[in-house]
Design a protein around this motif. Structure first.
Motif, mmCIF file in Angstrom:
data_model
loop_
_atom_site.group_PDB
_atom_site.id
_atom_site.type_symbol
_atom_site.label_atom_id
_atom_site.label_comp_id
_atom_site.label_asym_id
_atom_site.label_seq_id
_atom_site.Cartn_x
_atom_site.Cartn_y
_atom_site.Cartn_z
ATOM 1 N N ALA A 44 0.814 -1.215 0.000
ATOM 2 C CA ALA A 44 0.000 0.000 0.000
ATOM 3 C C ALA A 44 0.847 1.263 0.000
ATOM 4 O O ALA A 44 0.428 2.292 -0.535
ATOM 5 C CB ALA A 44 -0.932 -0.010 1.211
ATOM 6 N N ILE A 63 -10.596 -2.759 -2.396
ATOM 7 C CA ILE A 63 -9.725 -2.687 -3.572
ATOM 8 C C ILE A 63 -10.432 -3.336 -4.758
ATOM 9 O O ILE A 63 -10.899 -4.467 -4.675
ATOM 10 C CB ILE A 63 -8.388 -3.369 -3.279
ATOM 11 C CG1 ILE A 63 -7.648 -2.587 -2.186
ATOM 12 C CG2 ILE A 63 -7.523 -3.468 -4.537
ATOM 13 C CD1 ILE A 63 -6.486 -3.308 -1.585
ATOM 14 N N THR A 71 -6.094 -1.599 -11.195
ATOM 15 C CA THR A 71 -6.447 -1.830 -9.802
ATOM 16 C C THR A 71 -6.372 -0.510 -9.053
ATOM 17 O O THR A 71 -5.396 0.233 -9.186
ATOM 18 C CB THR A 71 -5.501 -2.855 -9.168
ATOM 19 O OG1 THR A 71 -5.642 -4.101 -9.860
ATOM 20 C CG2 THR A 71 -5.815 -3.067 -7.692
ATOM 21 N N VAL A 73 -7.319 1.863 -5.330
ATOM 22 C CA VAL A 73 -7.573 1.898 -3.886
ATOM 23 C C VAL A 73 -8.392 3.149 -3.591
ATOM 24 O O VAL A 73 -7.896 4.264 -3.775
ATOM 25 C CB VAL A 73 -6.252 1.943 -3.089
ATOM 26 C CG1 VAL A 73 -6.540 2.056 -1.590
ATOM 27 C CG2 VAL A 73 -5.403 0.712 -3.374
ATOM 28 N N VAL A 85 -3.076 1.657 -8.468
ATOM 29 C CA VAL A 85 -1.922 0.963 -7.893
ATOM 30 C C VAL A 85 -0.855 0.769 -8.980
ATOM 31 O O VAL A 85 -1.172 0.383 -10.115
ATOM 32 C CB VAL A 85 -2.337 -0.399 -7.316
ATOM 33 C CG1 VAL A 85 -1.134 -1.138 -6.736
ATOM 34 C CG2 VAL A 85 -3.414 -0.209 -6.250
ATOM 35 N N THR A 90 0.699 -4.469 -8.092
ATOM 36 C CA THR A 90 -0.686 -4.917 -8.217
ATOM 37 C C THR A 90 -0.862 -6.385 -7.824
ATOM 38 O O THR A 90 -1.789 -6.716 -7.074
ATOM 39 C CB THR A 90 -1.200 -4.663 -9.642
ATOM 40 O OG1 THR A 90 -1.266 -3.246 -9.866
ATOM 41 C CG2 THR A 90 -2.585 -5.252 -9.841
ATOM 42 N N ALA A 97 -5.582 -8.588 -0.777
ATOM 43 C CA ALA A 97 -7.011 -8.250 -0.771
ATOM 44 C C ALA A 97 -7.872 -9.510 -0.821
ATOM 45 O O ALA A 97 -8.913 -9.590 -0.162
ATOM 46 C CB ALA A 97 -7.334 -7.338 -1.947
#
Length: 199
Positions: A44, A63, A71, A73, A85, A90, A97
């Protein structure tokens, strides 16, 4: 005449060899909980540039992947935004996730205090050749990656939740410089034809 308040400066970014070391470190943690925390912080922080207070608010279910295949967030709170991301992180963030859809990627914290994330971080086993893991420096590393990739400033500021470019200016010394000929050519080629009416 009032003296202006000093501006906070950005945490220094990590060098590529340090980032590689942290990823190896995460794999080598002695417990699954510590591996999860380490990989969650790295995914992250390096992949989406989360601010320190945001790490405990992002669950796996939040996510998502856009129809275009990116992808993202979603961040709520005082600086709501949607962060794409980085492709390099990813797979890692999607794996976390999928494993922990209803919990923070970094792991649950039942500590009611303000230093919940720091307490999780303090459990990570860091080798002596690496500095202590710092979420602000992870975010700086992410910002530097975007700057080095020539992502337009408005998009960087929107994804980072920044209101001014002050922090970005602090990262300029870490960006590679062109030699004089390359710099002159790059600037000269920024516009090759003047604007014309009717176009």
């Amino acid at each position: 005449m009032t003296t202006p308040l000093p501006r906070n400066h950005i945490a220094p970014p990590y060098a590529p060899d340090q980032v590689a070391g942290y990823l190896d470190m995460a794999e080598d943690q002695s417990t699954e909980a510590r591996r999860r925390t380490a990989f969650g912080i790295l995914a992250a922080g390096l992949g989406a540039g989360l601010m320190p207070g945001e790490h405990l608010t992002i669950t796996g279910r939040a996510i998502t992947t856009t129809p275009a295949g990116n992808t993202v967030v979603p961040v709520k709170g005082s600086r709501p935004r949607t962060i794409p991301v980085l492709a390099a992180y990813t797979p890692l963030i999607l794996t976390l996730a999928g494993r922990y859809p209803d919990e923070p990627l970094v792991g649950p914290s039942h500590d009611p205090g303000k230093n919940r994330l720091n307490r999780l971080l303090s459990k990570i086993e860091t080798p002596r050749n690496l500095p202590p893991l710092n979420t602000s420096s992870l975010r700086s590393t992410w910002l530097l990656t975007l700057l080095a990739a020539h992502v337009p400033l408005p998009e960087i500021m929107a994804a980072a939740g920044l209101a001014s470019t002050g922090f970005l200016a602090d990262l300029l010394p870490y960006l590679p410089r062109l030699n004089q000929d390359e710099a002159h050519r790059t600037i000269a080629q920024a516009l090759t034809q003047p604007p014309q009416t009717g176009t």
